[in-house]
Design a protein around this motif. Structure first.
Motif, PDB file in Angstrom:
ATOM      1  N   GLU A 109     -59.335  19.988 -48.748  1.00  0.00           N
ATOM      2  CA  GLU A 109     -59.579  21.079 -49.696  1.00  0.00           C
ATOM      3  C   GLU A 109     -59.312  22.442 -49.064  1.00  0.00           C
ATOM      4  N   ARG A 114     -54.331  23.765 -51.964  1.00  0.00           N
ATOM      5  CA  ARG A 114     -55.469  23.667 -52.870  1.00  0.00           C
ATOM      6  C   ARG A 114     -55.876  25.045 -53.399  1.00  0.00           C
ATOM      7  N   GLN A 117     -53.245  26.195 -55.945  1.00  0.00           N
ATOM      8  CA  GLN A 117     -53.272  25.412 -57.183  1.00  0.00           C
ATOM      9  C   GLN A 117     -54.543  25.625 -57.990  1.00  0.00           C
ATOM     10  N   ASP A 118     -55.583  26.176 -57.374  1.00  0.00           N
ATOM     11  CA  ASP A 118     -56.763  26.559 -58.149  1.00  0.00           C
ATOM     12  C   ASP A 118     -56.413  27.653 -59.149  1.00  0.00           C
ATOM     13  N   HIS A 119     -55.440  28.493 -58.790  1.00  0.00           N
ATOM     14  CA  HIS A 119     -55.026  29.602 -59.665  1.00  0.00           C
ATOM     15  C   HIS A 119     -53.751  29.274 -60.443  1.00  0.00           C
ATOM     16  N   PRO A 121     -51.870  25.850 -61.122  1.00  0.00           N
ATOM     17  CA  PRO A 121     -51.859  24.389 -60.918  1.00  0.00           C
ATOM     18  C   PRO A 121     -50.467  23.783 -60.752  1.00  0.00           C
TER      19      PRO A 121
END
Length: 300
Positions: A109, A114, A117-119, A121
């Motif tokens: 994580e 990661r 891709q949280d913002h 994807p």
């Protein structure tokens, strides 16, 4: 904080046909002892073709091996990045030192992938930087952009320029380096990329930016894309990166207390990236601000 765990999946190749599962795990993945692997097997963490394994199974090529690693606490890493460029097709960020680009080595994580891709994807990196290396990482948001960039990445169509702080004072202003790069033995992890006469052809162009009484700051352009190429190439001409725990002044792993490829302490920054936009065709010229630590005491 625990992560979500991970299922490591591999397909058994013909070279391991007939070996027992336990001996295969212990020899191929030596980060754990045979006893530790047996404990993982006893806990039901390993499956072979979807069936919980005991370790005594005789392997057959083509089988699917899965280790369902339970959640674990990852090493600390920075949790931030700076956006350098963004449009509907591309995203470029400035990666800090200590943050891995991709999962691996105990990180899952706490990675740039990661966080990005949280913002965004649908963003996927076109390339990667070493964990301690700072600077520009380019992501593609669409399959069309990714395909075009990957095809041209290690060609003259993409110009990648780094800043590197190296040991010792350079005698010349420009170095064209052709040291071949290949795998060599490493006492801790089996093998590592390093200077190797029978390795793959490689080329870098290093220009002196500044000198101090004991260091040289280089601007390095990559003409090929080998693992750890700048670290190996500068070391091979007698200028290992300042603080590099892995390579000596020949481009080989240090003989006394050699470090691991992901260990930090050195200064290497992906400063400039120049390419044609894979969709619009316009020329893109990106720059990531230098982090602290680079020597600029005397210009040459």
């Amino acid at each position: 904080m625990l992560n979500r765990g991970y299922a490591y999946t591999t397909i058994i190749s013909s070279r391991y046909h007939g070996k027992t599962l336990l001996s295969h795990l212990a020899s191929r993945y030596s980060h754990s002892t045979p006893e530790a692997w047996q404990q993982k097997l006893n806990s039901g963490e390993v499956t072979l073709n979807g069936v919980t394994a005991t370790g005594s199974e005789s392997l057959t090529s083509g089988q699917t091996l899965v280790w369902n690693r339970p959640p674990w606490i990852e090493p600390d890493a920075p949790r931030h990045f700076e956006v350098v460029f963004e449009d509907p097709h591309l995203l470029a960020v400035n990666k800090p030192s200590g943050l891995p680009t991709l999962p691996g080595g105990g990180f899952m994580e706490n990675t740039l992938l990661r966080l990005v891709q949280d913002h965004t994807p649908n963003a996927n990196p076109v390339h990667r930087l070493g964990r301690a290396t700072t600077g520009i990482v380019l992501f593609a948001k669409t399959a069309q952009a990714a395909s075009a960039l990957v095809a041209s990445w290690n060609t003259p169509k993409v110009q990648k320029t780094y800043r590197a702080l190296a040991q010792n004072v350079a005698q010349h202003d420009v170095y064209e380096i052709f040291t071949p790069i290949g795998l060599v033995p490493h006492p801790l992890i089996g093998s590592v990329w390093a200077a190797n006469p029978s390795g793959k052809p490689s080329r870098s162009l290093a220009k002196v930016i500044s000198r101090t009484t004991s260091t040289t700051t280089f601007e390095v352009s990559l003409c090929s894309g080998r693992p750890h190429q700048i670290r190996i190439h500068l070391a091979s001409i007698g200028h290992p990166l300042v603080g590099d725990p892995l390579y000596d002044a020949t481009g080989q792993p240090l003989k006394d207390h050699p470090g691991l490829p992901g260990d930090g302490g050195y200064f290497l920054h992906a400063q400039f990236l120049k390419f044609h936009h894979p969709i619009t065709g316009e020329q893109i010229h990106l720059e990531a601000a230098l982090p602290s630590g680079f020597s600029l005491d005397r210009q040459v």
